[in-house]
Design a protein around this motif. Structure first.
Motif: not given
Length: 487
Positions: A201-205, A238-241, A247-248
């Motif tokens: 899981i990674s942030q944009t960029s 962001g936290v929600d994403a 969870r996925e």
């Protein structure tokens, strides 16, 4: 996607109609038809069908479980827990477990099959704590363009080779390895035990964002990028994403979660010094993982990336080559795992092209490795080992040889302990998400019968493990013998 049945009973619909004709079912069926193409379905079915009808005795065939208990006699035992070899004992294996360690001169009970080890060294199967089942055996452009069914078949063949190099367990730290794990566990093919993370899981960029520049900016409600579609990495901001993406992966069967906390070498658009994700985003991932009884590890090199992740509750740092003394102290105080690799400029370094930005980042990272291991030893960090071979099929054969390069920093017994019982302790942090609940990495009663027989003494000569084809005379996983070249 679904077809109507002719069955007409109370089991279909209380009003006597087939439920297939309801408006809600029609909407669901249309959505599923749009999501899963006929081509993707047939490709997957073909791969599964081919594997299911693999001929008996072919290269991928699973050896039969022994019909009787097995005693491996006349051996010196490295048990994965101590730095001394045990002489005068044998091990008794029943089913897929080690039943007992017995005196070597005691009479064998009737009906036990004896294997004479010839005074060789018996040890637990090796563990690679940073492996990429799906990404190691294919170049990056193939990963981003080839059909995922083909990639899985390539990975299946590499899994067989991994086991035959003596690695009976691996922690998979990014990639769609769930299907491969299932195929191995169900006996469709063979390979190591897999502790999967699923997509990084990674942030944009961030380090897991392998989109091309023309794909930026992302369109609202646009399709997934190729890396996301194949399950290599998921972009979440962001936290929600982050909560959703973690969870996925847990839903799919992740035994632990991996996030990218800082810049990387293989990724093209993030400098190695950048810090990625906020403390709140790390905390969201950790909360989701801990709700499932497991933990989060992160890709991180720099002090800022490592420290931010630790403040967010992360329990394992993978890499860490650019850490400083303050960071090492924090890790020691909080009991954080340091899972690192022997990244130096040598024949196994997989160099990027000279003059490229990736090569510059690689050299920066190489320059920190000696310091990082020095700090790990100084502060007695809980240290694990892995290879992290990525996108380079020609390098996977060097898995055992890369382990032996740890002799630059550690003694032979320390290396052996790290790659067996030590790595096993890290994998056990998955708690109830641990897919293999019995012990690995040790020779003791009740542990899985994952066993190697080495022609020689690896405590005296660790380089024996660099040539598994020659020096591993017997390879057993789960009580089944996958290789036996003893006379």
């Amino acid at each position: 996607m679904f077809e109507c049945s002719d069955v007409n009973s109370a089991e279909t619909d209380p009003f006597g109609r087939c439920i297939c004709h309801s408006p809600a079912f029609a909407r669901l069926n249309a959505q599923l038809d749009a999501k899963f193409s006929r081509r993707a379905f047939l490709g997957g079915a073909a791969a599964i069908g081919a594997a299911a009808f693999w001929p008996k005795g072919a290269a991928a065939a699973i050896p039969d479980a022994p019909a009787t208990p097995i005693a491996i006699t006349n051996v010196r035992i490295f048990d994965g827990k101590s730095n001394k070899l045990i002489s005068g004992s044998r091990i008794l294996i029943e089913g897929n477990k080690i039943k007992a360690i017995e005196p070597g001169n005691a009479p064998l009970a009737q009906g036990i099959q004896a294997i004479d080890g010839g005074d060789r060294t018996l040890m637990p199967g090796l563990i690679d704590a940073h492996w990429h089942s799906m990404m190691a055996p294919v170049p990056i452009m193939e990963l981003l363009t080839a059909d995922v069914g083909y990639i899985t078949l390539v990975a299946s063949e590499e899994a067989r080779k991994t086991l035959l190099r003596g690695f009976t367990s691996i922690r998979d730290l990014a990639g769609p390895s769930f299907s491969l794990k299932r195929a191995i566990d169900s006996g469709l093919t063979f390979g190591p035990r897999i502790w999967p993370s699923g997509a990084m899981i990674s942030q944009t960029s961030g380090h897991g964002d392998f989109r091309f520049p023309y794909e930026v900016p992302a369109q609202p409600n646009g399709p997934l990028s190729r890396g996301e579609a194949v399950g290599g990495g998921m972009i979440a901001d962001g936290v929600d994403a982050v909560l959703k993406r973690v969870r996925e992966q847990l839903m799919l069967g992740a035994s632990q979660i991996k996030l990218a906390a800082g810049g990387g070498v293989a990724s093209n658009f993030d400098p190695i010094d950048v810090s990625q994700y906020t403390e709140a985003e790390f905390r969201a991932a950790v909360d989701a993982a801990e709700n499932w009884g497991t933990y989060v590890t992160v890709h991180a090199y720099t002090p800022r990336a490592i420290q931010t992740a630790i403040r967010g509750g992360v329990r394992c740092i993978d890499h860490g080559q650019l850490m400083d003394e303050e960071t090492a102290k924090i890790m020691a105080d909080k009991g954080i795992w340091f899972s690192s690799q022997a990244f130096i400029q040598n024949e196994y370094s997989n160099p990027y092209p000279e003059g490229s930005a990736n090569r510059a980042k690689q050299m920066t990272m190489f320059a920190g490795t000696d310091t990082a291991y020095g700090l790990a030893k100084k502060y007695k960090l809980k240290t694990a080992w892995g290879t992290d071979i990525l996108f380079e099929p020609s390098m996977t054969k060097n898995q055992g040889a890369i382990l032996t390069t740890m002799s630059r920093w550690y003694s032979n017994d320390e290396i052996l302990l790290m790659a067996t019982g030590g790595n096993a302790s890290l994998l056990a942090m998955s708690g109830p998400r641990n897919p293999y609940p019995s012990k690995i990495g040790v020779i003791e009663a009740g542990a899985y019968a994952d066993v190697l027989l080495v022609d020689g003494d690896p405590m005296a000569d660790i380089k024996l493990l660099a040539d598994p084809e020659k020096n591993l005379k017997l390879i057993m996983k789960d009580g089944r013998i996958y290789k036996n070249t003893l006379a």
